[in-house]
Motif scaffolding. Structure first.
Motif, PDB file in Angstrom:
ATOM      1  N   UNK A 476     -35.278  33.249 -16.208  1.00 56.24           N
ATOM      2  CA  UNK A 476     -34.933  33.663 -17.561  1.00 56.24           C
ATOM      3  C   UNK A 476     -34.639  32.459 -18.450  1.00 56.24           C
ATOM      4  N   UNK A 477     -34.036  31.405 -17.899  1.00 60.33           N
ATOM      5  CA  UNK A 477     -33.731  30.234 -18.729  1.00 60.33           C
ATOM      6  C   UNK A 477     -35.009  29.556 -19.213  1.00 60.33           C
ATOM      7  N   UNK A 478     -36.056  29.564 -18.380  1.00 60.32           N
ATOM      8  CA  UNK A 478     -37.335  28.993 -18.780  1.00 60.32           C
ATOM      9  C   UNK A 478     -37.964  29.817 -19.896  1.00 60.32           C
ATOM     10  N   UNK A 479     -37.819  31.145 -19.806  1.00 64.12           N
ATOM     11  CA  UNK A 479     -38.354  32.034 -20.843  1.00 64.12           C
ATOM     12  C   UNK A 479     -37.673  31.761 -22.178  1.00 64.12           C
ATOM     13  N   UNK A 480     -36.333  31.600 -22.139  1.00 57.73           N
ATOM     14  CA  UNK A 480     -35.579  31.326 -23.366  1.00 57.73           C
ATOM     15  C   UNK A 480     -35.994  29.984 -23.955  1.00 57.73           C
ATOM     16  N   UNK A 481     -36.099  28.973 -23.100  1.00 53.77           N
ATOM     17  CA  UNK A 481     -36.477  27.643 -23.576  1.00 53.77           C
ATOM     18  C   UNK A 481     -37.870  27.665 -24.214  1.00 53.77           C
ATOM     19  N   UNK A 482     -38.820  28.386 -23.578  1.00 56.60           N
ATOM     20  CA  UNK A 482     -40.181  28.469 -24.120  1.00 56.60           C
ATOM     21  C   UNK A 482     -40.192  29.168 -25.474  1.00 56.60           C
ATOM     22  N   UNK A 483     -39.385  30.243 -25.598  1.00 55.45           N
ATOM     23  CA  UNK A 483     -39.347  30.981 -26.864  1.00 55.45           C
ATOM     24  C   UNK A 483     -38.793  30.109 -27.988  1.00 55.45           C
ATOM     25  N   UNK A 484     -37.740  29.345 -27.707  1.00 53.30           N
ATOM     26  CA  UNK A 484     -37.169  28.457 -28.724  1.00 53.30           C
ATOM     27  C   UNK A 484     -38.160  27.356 -29.090  1.00 53.30           C
ATOM     28  N   UNK A 485     -38.822  26.796 -28.098  1.00 50.39           N
ATOM     29  CA  UNK A 485     -39.767  25.707 -28.357  1.00 50.39           C
ATOM     30  C   UNK A 485     -40.967  26.202 -29.178  1.00 50.39           C
ATOM     31  N   UNK A 486     -41.524  27.338 -28.800  1.00 49.35           N
ATOM     32  CA  UNK A 486     -42.716  27.842 -29.486  1.00 49.35           C
ATOM     33  C   UNK A 486     -42.416  28.306 -30.908  1.00 49.35           C
ATOM     34  N   UNK A 487     -41.188  28.808 -31.113  1.00 50.67           N
ATOM     35  CA  UNK A 487     -40.842  29.317 -32.449  1.00 50.67           C
ATOM     36  C   UNK A 487     -40.242  28.241 -33.332  1.00 50.67           C
ATOM     37  N   UNK A 488     -39.662  27.192 -32.747  1.00 50.74           N
ATOM     38  CA  UNK A 488     -38.977  26.171 -33.532  1.00 50.74           C
ATOM     39  C   UNK A 488     -37.585  26.582 -33.952  1.00 50.74           C
ATOM     40  N   UNK A 489     -37.045  27.668 -33.402  1.00 47.15           N
ATOM     41  CA  UNK A 489     -35.710  28.142 -33.766  1.00 47.15           C
ATOM     42  C   UNK A 489     -34.650  27.327 -33.038  1.00 47.15           C
ATOM     43  N   UNK A 490     -33.621  26.837 -33.729  1.00 50.72           N
ATOM     44  CA  UNK A 490     -32.515  26.146 -33.053  1.00 50.72           C
ATOM     45  C   UNK A 490     -31.795  27.097 -32.103  1.00 50.72           C
ATOM     46  N   UNK A 491     -31.326  26.567 -30.977  1.00 50.72           N
ATOM     47  CA  UNK A 491     -30.627  27.419 -30.016  1.00 50.72           C
ATOM     48  C   UNK A 491     -29.359  28.024 -30.589  1.00 50.72           C
ATOM     49  N   UNK A 492     -28.732  27.356 -31.561  1.00 54.66           N
ATOM     50  CA  UNK A 492     -27.485  27.865 -32.152  1.00 54.66           C
ATOM     51  C   UNK A 492     -27.712  29.134 -32.964  1.00 54.66           C
ATOM     52  N   UNK A 493     -28.952  29.433 -33.307  1.00 56.59           N
ATOM     53  CA  UNK A 493     -29.264  30.637 -34.083  1.00 56.59           C
ATOM     54  C   UNK A 493     -29.637  31.825 -33.198  1.00 56.59           C
ATOM     55  N   UNK A 494     -29.522  31.662 -31.871  1.00 54.39           N
ATOM     56  CA  UNK A 494     -29.886  32.735 -30.935  1.00 54.39           C
ATOM     57  C   UNK A 494     -28.671  33.149 -30.130  1.00 54.39           C
ATOM     58  N   UNK A 495     -28.493  34.443 -30.034  1.00 58.65           N
ATOM     59  CA  UNK A 495     -27.404  35.015 -29.230  1.00 58.65           C
ATOM     60  C   UNK A 495     -28.036  35.993 -28.227  1.00 58.65           C
ATOM     61  N   UNK A 496     -27.727  35.807 -26.951  1.00 59.99           N
ATOM     62  CA  UNK A 496     -28.265  36.683 -25.909  1.00 59.99           C
ATOM     63  C   UNK A 496     -27.187  37.649 -25.438  1.00 59.99           C
ATOM     64  N   UNK A 497     -27.524  38.938 -25.411  1.00 58.76           N
ATOM     65  CA  UNK A 497     -26.582  39.974 -24.996  1.00 58.76           C
ATOM     66  C   UNK A 497     -26.898  40.422 -23.576  1.00 58.76           C
ATOM     67  N   UNK A 498     -25.870  40.371 -22.715  1.00 58.62           N
ATOM     68  CA  UNK A 498     -26.000  40.840 -21.335  1.00 58.62           C
ATOM     69  C   UNK A 498     -24.877  41.835 -21.067  1.00 58.62           C
ATOM     70  N   UNK A 499     -25.082  42.695 -20.076  1.00 56.98           N
ATOM     71  CA  UNK A 499     -24.075  43.708 -19.749  1.00 56.98           C
ATOM     72  C   UNK A 499     -23.122  43.187 -18.688  1.00 56.98           C
ATOM     73  N   UNK A 500     -21.990  43.863 -18.570  1.00 60.55           N
ATOM     74  CA  UNK A 500     -21.010  43.464 -17.546  1.00 60.55           C
ATOM     75  C   UNK A 500     -21.584  43.600 -16.144  1.00 60.55           C
ATOM     76  N   UNK A 501     -22.389  44.637 -15.918  1.00 54.75           N
ATOM     77  CA  UNK A 501     -22.960  44.842 -14.583  1.00 54.75           C
ATOM     78  C   UNK A 501     -23.866  43.686 -14.181  1.00 54.75           C
ATOM     79  N   UNK A 502     -24.493  43.039 -15.164  1.00 51.90           N
ATOM     80  CA  UNK A 502     -25.362  41.905 -14.859  1.00 51.90           C
ATOM     81  C   UNK A 502     -24.554  40.754 -14.283  1.00 51.90           C
ATOM     82  N   UNK A 503     -23.339  40.573 -14.760  1.00 54.28           N
ATOM     83  CA  UNK A 503     -22.528  39.437 -14.345  1.00 54.28           C
ATOM     84  C   UNK A 503     -22.162  39.480 -12.873  1.00 54.28           C
TER      85      UNK A 503
END
Length: 627
Positions: A476-503
């Protein structure tokens, strides 16, 4: 008594050579005794016939020492036959006691030489005897020669008897040993075959019948029930959280657990019932001659109860459970495959209902399954045809009312059913794994859209949901990195939501993944907080940025003091942990005011705005910036 061992060809050849030497030695000794007697009697005609025989026996001994056993056998038999023929010719003819050796020679020939050699020797004996009789009685070529006195006849008979008997005993003793060895090998072969058959039909770990034997027995039970108009119940048993035991205590403990499960299943069932290991943590039970569904339910509940009792694994007591799906013959299927498929469907329904439960198959389950399969297939086509779209729901600062962000929500623009909400397809997508591909598409599209808004001078933080299935994939971290790189969006402008069960699913893996994601500047929010396994230690360990209070608490908070107290407690906890508090599902002004009074920082809901397409949200964003 020692068991005879199987002999290899070399040892057999050595044994034959040794036996030939022994028999040749016996015959040599017998001829020596006879020769000595005839020397004493000064019967030199017989002596000169016996001496070549003794010499030939010595040649047989020499050949056997050299390993020429087959030639030595032939020489032994035919030379003795020739000696006997010569003796009978010069002495008493057809009445000579030397002919007593012919049967013994034939017995030895049958055991020592080939069939062709045996019949050649027999033919020679028959031809000679006929010739001897014809030459004596008809042609008168010879007359009865030397007639042995009674004492010499007794000596010769005893010599022939003892030598022949010992020689035959040696050979037959070897034959008996060979037969005993053969019987032992046959017994071992049968035992080995029985063992191989058992191993091919039983599970090596638990000792239960494996899938193949279980199927065979169930098919026989179904055939019998069909003839006698009886019922058979097929129970599909799946152990809950078996992977947790394997991961936490090790595979050895997992194997021990499966063995104990097998023992408990055997004790819980009747001898006439069938239990087999289907594979992994799955077992199949066949209940023969059940009167009704209630009878099957009684047995299934007994299985559930025996699985609830603690297991001792590595000196640790472990509590676990199982889920059971039940299909009945002939109600739910006429053959093994159908019953197994339906019981499997019912088992998954039992797991969905909370595990540690049993469920009977019904036609609605099959319809749901088929509909789910069609839905998954349609989802794959939807991804290929670009039928998925993103809508964006604004997020506001509750204190100032300023638009501070948005949440990207996926929709399906179905060509026939119109716009479908996530509730219609996300569940099927997660079960089938399509959610991984869908999640990658959503993340990339959202990042590209946020980057486009940023370039127009309207920056904001965009929230995107991540499925637990995406984390299980491990990249998943590679997917996030690729999306930021391809779009040019700064990482500070992205928020990822996960559920408690995932943790709590795989802590160590998530620690590494989340650390890499945060290193990209991305913030982490806990979605639907309060509905799962809330753990303050996890919040600190994973360096979470925001808590999103689930809308089920928010919507009715003013009508329930308990819910209001829970929301207030979450807000205060977030404040104490220096986390952003965020309320979902704000649909009334008074709820917004109450949340603001509690100190909740952010919120979203229909009172502010519904999720809207990118174009509409872009106009809203521009107006907000202009204001």
């Amino acid at each position: 008594m020692n068991e005879p061992a199987a002999q290899d060809p070399d040892s057999i050849a050595q044994l034959r050579a040794r036996r030939l030497r022994q028999i040749s030695g016996l015959v040599f000794a017998g001829l020596l005794v006879a020769t000595t007697g005839y020397v004493i009697d000064r019967n030199w005609a017989i002596v000169w016939l016996l001496l070549p025989g003794m010499g030939l026996m010595l040649v047989c001994l020499w050949l056997s020492h050299r390993g020429r056993v087959d030639i030595a056998n032939l020489l032994f038999l035919f030379s003795l036959t020739a000696v006997v023929c010569a003796l009978t010719w010069v002495s008493e003819g057809i009445k000579d006691v030397a002919l007593l050796s012919f049967p013994a020679l034939l017995i030895m020939a049958g055991l020592l030489v080939t069939t062709r050699a045996f019949f050649l020797l027999l033919g020679c004996m028959v031809v000679y005897l006929m010739f001897l009789s014809l030459a004596t009685e008809v042609l008168h070529w010879r007359s009865t020669g030397y007639i042995s006195p009674p004492n010499e006849q007794l000596r010769d008979v005893l010599t022939i008897l003892v030598v022949s008997g010992l020689a035959i005993w040696l050979i037959l003793n070897d034959l008996q040993k060979a037969l005993a060895s053969l019987q032992l090998q046959i017994a071992r072969y049968r035992e080995s075959q029985a063992q191989l058959t058992y191993l091919s039909q039983h599970d090596g770990l638990t000792g239960l019948p494996n899938r193949g034997l279980g199927r065979e027995r169930l098919e026989r039970a179904i055939a019998l029930a069909r003839r006698q108009h009886l019922r058979v119940a097929l129970l599909f048993v799946d152990l809950d959280n078996f992977k947790v035991i394997n991961d936490s205590l090790g595979h050895a403990a997992g194997d021990d657990y499966l063995k104990q499960v097998a023992q408990r299943l055997n004790h819980a069932l009747r001898r006439a019932d069938i239990v087999a290991r289907h594979g992994g943590d799955e077992f199949v039970i066949g209940l023969c001659d059940v009167g009704s569904a209630d009878d099957a339910a009684v047995v299934a509940r007994e299985v559930l109860q025996c699985m609830e009792m603690p297991f001792t694994l590595k000196d640790t007591e472990v509590s676990t459970s199982c889920s059971i799906g039940i299909a009945l013959f002939p109600d739910d299927g006429e053959d093994y495959e159908t019953l197994m498929r339906h019981a499997d469907v019912a088992m998954y329904r039992a797991k969905e209902s909370g595990r540690n439960a049993l469920r009977f198959f019904d036609s609605a389950m099959q319809a749901d399954l088929q509909q789910n399969l069609q839905l998954v297939a349609s989802l794959r086509l939807a991804l290929a045809r670009q039928e998925l779209v993103l809508h964006y729901q604004p997020v506001f600062d509750l204190a100032t009312g300023i638009l501070v962000g948005a949440e990207a929500l996926v929709r399906w623009q179905h060509p026939e059913q119109g716009l479908l909400m996530p509730g219609h397809f996300i569940g099927a997508a997660e079960k089938s794994g399509v959610v991984v591909e869908m999640g990658e598409w959503v993340l990339l599209q959202a990042c590209q859209q946020a980057a486009q808004w940023q370039r127009t001078g309207a920056p904001l933080v965009l929230a995107v949901n991540l499925s637990p299935v995406q984390f299980r994939r491990g990249n998943v971290e590679q997917v996030v990195e690729d999306a930021l790189r391809r779009s040019g969006l700064p990482g500070s402008c992205l928020e990822l939501e996960i559920t408690e069960s995932t943790l709590i699913e795989d802590t160590e893996r998530f620690v590494v993944s989340l650390q890499r994601i945060k290193a990209l500047g991305v913030s982490i929010a806990i979605d639907d907080f309060g509905t799962g396994y809330s753990n303050l230690g996890y919040l600190q360990r994973f360096a979470v940025h925001k808590l999103k209070i689930d809308q089920s608490f928010v919507k009715g908070m003013l009508d329930s003091e308990t819910q209001q107290a829970m929301v207030a407690a979450i807000v205060q906890m977030a404040k104490g942990l220096r986390l952003v508090s965020h309320a979902e599902g704000i649909e009334e002004e008074r709820i917004r005011d109450a949340l603001r009074a509690m100190g909740c920082q952010q919120g979203q809901g229909y009172w502010f705005a519904r999720p809207e397409p990118a174009e509409a949200f872009g106009r809203r964003l521009l107006l907000s910036e202009a204001a």
